[in-house]
Scaffold this active site. Structure first.
Site, short mmCIF file in Angstrom:
data_model
loop_
_atom_site.label_atom_id
_atom_site.label_comp_id
_atom_site.label_asym_id
_atom_site.label_seq_id
_atom_site.Cartn_x
_atom_site.Cartn_y
_atom_site.Cartn_z
CD GLN A 126 -3.18 -6.77 -3.51
OE1 GLN A 126 -3.89 -7.42 -4.29
NE2 GLN A 126 -2.00 -6.30 -3.88
CG ASN A 153 -5.35 1.93 -7.18
OD1 ASN A 153 -4.59 2.01 -6.22
ND2 ASN A 153 -6.52 1.33 -7.08
CG ASP A 210 -0.13 2.29 -5.90
OD1 ASP A 210 -1.28 1.91 -6.21
OD2 ASP A 210 0.51 1.83 -4.94
N GLY A 212 0.86 -1.18 0.00
CA GLY A 212 0.00 0.00 0.00
C GLY A 212 0.90 1.23 0.00
O1 MRU Z 1 0.56 -3.89 -4.65
P1 MRU Z 1 -0.08 -3.16 -3.50
O2 MRU Z 1 -0.94 -4.03 -2.65
O3 MRU Z 1 0.94 -2.37 -2.71
O4 MRU Z 1 -1.04 -2.11 -4.22
C1 MRU Z 1 -1.78 -1.25 -3.42
C2 MRU Z 1 -2.70 -0.39 -4.17
O5 MRU Z 1 -2.75 -0.39 -5.39
C3 MRU Z 1 -3.48 0.60 -3.35
O6 MRU Z 1 -4.75 0.83 -3.91
C4 MRU Z 1 -2.71 1.92 -3.30
O7 MRU Z 1 -1.40 1.70 -2.87
C5 MRU Z 1 -3.35 2.92 -2.42
S1 MRU Z 1 -3.17 2.49 -0.71
C6 MRU Z 1 -3.86 3.68 0.25
#
Ligand code: MRU
Length: 347
Positions: free
Chosen positions: A202, A253, A243, A52
């Site tokens: 997730q 994202n 992201d 995240g």
């Molecule tokens: O690969 P991840 O689980 O780190 O990806 C996370 C996401 O895409 C979230 O939607 C993003 O980081 C926003 S978290 C507040």
């Protein structure tokens, strides 16, 4: 099993080490791991023990301290210590390429390293103070995002979200799920549809976990189902995290977000992105400049260690996609809600 609630810190600095929730084993287990070396922090980010965008930012800031503690044992000359520490900081940034929060938080630590006037000990102490400040600010920022976002959630709304942009993706409270939490606090008839989010799930593993623990009604759907429910009029709005958001409002994202946005546009469902200012990268003009992480093929070929496809099949596994600004209704931040085209003049 530790009782989860959104007031628990997902990641926290404790004196000389980092304590974080291990997100790879939720929902089967909920436990903390202590990360005590810089290299272990690099691995924790890469293997997604912590994940995240905001959470990996905090992890990066803490990783710099861990490397500093190790280098302090090897170098007495401050200039040499600083040179090595800056190299380690740049190395930590490479653990994951897409979320700009990682670079943002590490840059904040680098500013302290470069401007430091005191001893090595004093510098390490400043890095700790800064990391704890970023940690505490993250929760405050998320609450502001939540409260700003709650204003656009209609009474009794069903909110669709993708991936996990919750307490687990931040230090606490969450961004997209912060909006959900603030809206639910005002109106407990609000509910969530959570996309499963292949390949790392997730949505299924983390979003349903933290929302049901908080008593927020949540329905799990698979990634391909969103158009079906939008057509039936069962989704009132979409709220996702991000992201990296470019100057023109394009937002990266989790892979699959773009598909949800296209479907939302087709069905006239408002599509919001909730993110802190630290996710906004005005140094890039558009989403075309965002580096998309390519992850292990095993995430696609296997589920829970079991192969789900033919041997020898070709695999491609981008971890993120970019939703073009024209599909985004608004970007919910701690400073308010902005249209994508307003981003470049306000951040
Ligand atoms: O690969 P991840 O689980 O780190 O990806 C996370 C996401 O895409 C979230 O939607 C993003 O980081 C926003 S978290 C507040």
């Amino acid at each position: 099993m530790v009782e989860f609630n959104s007031r628990i810190k997902t990641i926290e600095w404790v004196d000389t080490y980092s304590k974080m929730v291990d997100q790879t084993i939720i929902p089967y287990e909920f436990k903390y791991v202590n990360i005590t070396t810089g290299e272990d922090m690099y691995d924790a980010i890469k293997t997604m023990i912590v994940r995240g965008a905001p959470a990996i930012g905090i992890a990066g800031a803490q990783g710099v301290i861990l490397f500093a503690q190790e280098l302090e044992k090897k170098y007495t000359d401050k200039a040499e210590f600083i040179k090595k520490l800056l190299e380690k900081a740049d190395y930590l940034v490479t653990s994951r390429p897409t979320a700009v929060n990682l670079k943002w938080a590490i840059e904040k630590q680098k500013e302290i390293i470069k401007s430091s006037k005191g001893s090595i000990k004093e510098l390490i102490s400043e890095l700790k103070t800064n990391a704890v400040k970023l940690e505490n600010e993250d929760i405050e920022i998320n609450k502001k995002i939540g409260d700003n976002g709650a204003k656009i959630v209609p009474n009794g709304a069903t909110i669709l979200t993708h991936c996990n942009a919750g307490a687990l993706a931040t230090v606490g409270y969450g961004t997209a799920l912060g909006v959900v939490r603030s809206a639910f606090a005002k109106d407990n008839t609000v509910q969530v549809f959570a996309d499963e989010t292949r390949p790392r799930q997730q949505g299924a593993r983390l979003t349903t976990f933290e929302l049901t623990m908080d008593g927020i009604p949540t329905t799990l759907i698979t990634d391909g189902m969103c158009s079906y429910f939008m057509k039936k009029g069962m989704i009132d709005l979409v709220v996702v995290g991000a992201d990296r958001i470019a100057a023109n409002g394009d937002a990266a994202n989790k892979i699959g977000t773009y598909t949800v946005a296209i479907s939302a546009k087709y069905h006239n469902v408002p599509f919001y992105v909730a993110a802190p200012a630290s996710t906004i990268d005005t140094s890039i003009k558009s989403g075309d400049e965002i580096v998309i992480e390519e992850r292990s093929h095993e995430e696609v070929t296997h589920i829970n260690g079991k192969r789900i496809c033919a041997e020898g099949v070709n695999i491609i596994n981008p971890g993120f996609d970019v939703t073009p600004a024209e599909l985004i209704t608004g970007i919910i931040t701690e400073k308010g809600i902005f249209k994508p085209e307003e981003i470049k003049d306000n951040f």
